[in-house]
Design a protein around this motif. Structure first.
Motif, PDB file in Angstrom:
ATOM      1  N   LYS A 170      51.704  44.877  39.690  1.00 17.89           N
ATOM      2  CA  LYS A 170      52.193  44.694  38.324  1.00 17.89           C
ATOM      3  C   LYS A 170      51.879  45.898  37.454  1.00 17.89           C
ATOM      4  CE  LYS A 170      49.540  40.896  38.015  1.00 17.89           C
ATOM      5  NZ  LYS A 170      49.062  40.610  39.358  1.00 17.89           N
ATOM      6  N   LYS A 202      43.660  32.835  45.800  1.00 16.54           N
ATOM      7  CA  LYS A 202      42.707  33.659  45.055  1.00 16.54           C
ATOM      8  C   LYS A 202      43.010  33.532  43.564  1.00 16.54           C
ATOM      9  CE  LYS A 202      43.888  37.571  43.722  1.00 16.54           C
ATOM     10  NZ  LYS A 202      44.227  38.330  42.518  1.00 16.54           N
ATOM     11  N   GLU A 227      41.824  34.942  39.524  1.00 14.95           N
ATOM     12  CA  GLU A 227      41.030  35.825  38.671  1.00 14.95           C
ATOM     13  C   GLU A 227      40.864  35.119  37.332  1.00 14.95           C
ATOM     14  OE1 GLU A 227      42.268  39.930  38.422  1.00 14.95           O
ATOM     15  OE2 GLU A 227      42.918  39.895  40.515  1.00 14.95           O
ATOM     16  N   ASP A 259      45.661  36.669  35.709  1.00 12.24           N
ATOM     17  CA  ASP A 259      46.395  37.329  36.791  1.00 12.24           C
ATOM     18  C   ASP A 259      47.588  36.500  37.276  1.00 12.24           C
ATOM     19  OD1 ASP A 259      46.298  39.910  38.083  1.00 12.24           O
ATOM     20  OD2 ASP A 259      46.084  38.782  39.941  1.00 12.24           O
TER      21      ASP A 259
HETATM   22 MG    MG Z   1      46.351  42.152  41.827  1.00 10.13          MG
END
Ligand code: MG
Ligand code: ADP
Length: 324
Positions: A13, A177, A179, A192
């Motif tokens: 990104k 995952k 963040e 994120d």
């Molecule tokens: Mg990343």
């Protein structure tokens, strides 16, 4: 909302500053990387899919009461998010053994992990995002103990919500995952992205991989797998919506002359109910509606009251909402 300046360009990104210093714009790129960017490729249309999928999951979580940085989708490749200070940890939740867990511990792939495992990794590309224990986090100040507790609690809730939602779509949530970031007041938000780049999704029956493992392991049809995930979740708002009943009470403001109340009072007196002191007449309105969340239903009812049901010069209202 306009992009003002590129703040950061990552692997997946670009992050832009906006006119509002508390917000940022994410531009999802068409690039794919794996093994800490040692393997790279670009695929046209991939950024659109990760943007749309991530926006969907974040919105779903938000509707279920999880604080996330998501503000709104801007277009196919952009979304507006709260600009946060990212905590330098990646939190991984695992429902099924696979990937680095199996490699590191020599355990079989595909084992059900009940309760799910929560792991912390240090966000540091140079070190290859190493696994850290809670003692490491405390000793080196990567995050505070309450932050660690909060991240764990939120990650497990996210797991429950996504696991349940995806099961209905025939998708097994193997692992993912997250963040987290903090605003100026220290509030913690899921940040994120949540997409096939950051999760493992297996088709429930065929066990076919519908995520970035297709790219990592050269299985082919990477974009098709991402498209398949989008196809299955795109109608989420419809499939998540529930029916609610609102019981709305509308009453006259204190001090407003209530002619109906007066008429009822004098009729009661004429029937001999001398103990009655006062009567005020209001309205009771019952509305049933469908909505993606209780929060959303409440805000729609409020709009209805303000647009039509209540004359705010002379009336006030309150309502209760229940899921049916
Ligand atoms: Mg990343
Ligand atoms: P990377 O290559 O570091 O993984 P990405 O391509 O994923 O980077 O770009 C996103 C970057 O923005 C990451 O460094 C991520 O930690 C950070 N980030 C995520 N959410 C936010 C947010 N709400 N505010 C500020 N930065 C964020």
């Amino acid at each position: 909302m306009n992009k003002i300046k590129l703040i950061y360009e990552g692997k997946a990104k670009k992050v832009y500053e906006t006119d509002d210093s508390t917000l940022a714009i994410f531009e999802y790129k068409d690039s794919l990387t794996a093994f800490n960017a040692q393997k790279k490729d670009t695929m046209q249309g991939k950024g659109r899919l990760t943007n749309l999928i991530s926006a969907t999951f974040l919105k779903l979580l938000q509707d279920k009461g999880i604080p996330t940085h998501f503000v709104k989708l801007l277009d196919d490749n952009h979304q507006l998010v709260k600009r946060l200070k990212i905590i330098p940890l990646e939190v991984v939740v695992r429902n099924t053994s696979t990937g680095s867990l199996c490699k590191r511990l020599g355990v079989e792939e595909g084992l059900d992990l009940v309760p799910p495992l929560v792991e912390f990794y240090l966000k540091n590309d140079e070190l290859g995002d190493p696994l850290v224990t809670e003692d490491h986090i405390r000793a080196f100040g990567f995050a505070s103990k309450p932050q660690v507790e909060k991240m764990k609690e939120l990650s497990l809730k996210v797991n429950e919500i996504l696991h349940k939602f995806l099961s209905k779509k025939g998708i097994k949530l193997v692992d993912f995952k997250l963040e987290f970031g903090m605003d100026d007041e220290g509030n913690i938000f899921v940040a994120d992205e949540i997409s096939p780049d950051t999760c493992r999704f297996w088709d429930m029956t065929s066990k076919e991989r519908l995520d970035k493992d297709r790219f990592r392991k050269d299985l082919g049809n990477v974009l098709e797998a991402y498209e398949e995930i989008w196809r299955r979740i795109a109608d989420w708002e419809k499939s998540c919506s529930a029916e609610y009943r609102a019981n709305i009470l509308v009453y006259l403001k204190e001090g407003v002359l209530d002619t109906q109340g007066k008429a009822v009072l004098s009729s009661l007196y004429s029937l001999g109910y001398d103990e009655v002191k006062n009567v005020r007449v209001g309205k009771y309105i019952k509305i049933t509606l469908t909505s993606p969340s209780q929060e959303d239903a409440a805000s729609r009812i409020k709009e209805m009251c303000e647009d039509l049901l209540v004359n705010d010069l002379i009336e006030e209202y309150s309502f209760e909402l229940e899921e049916i």
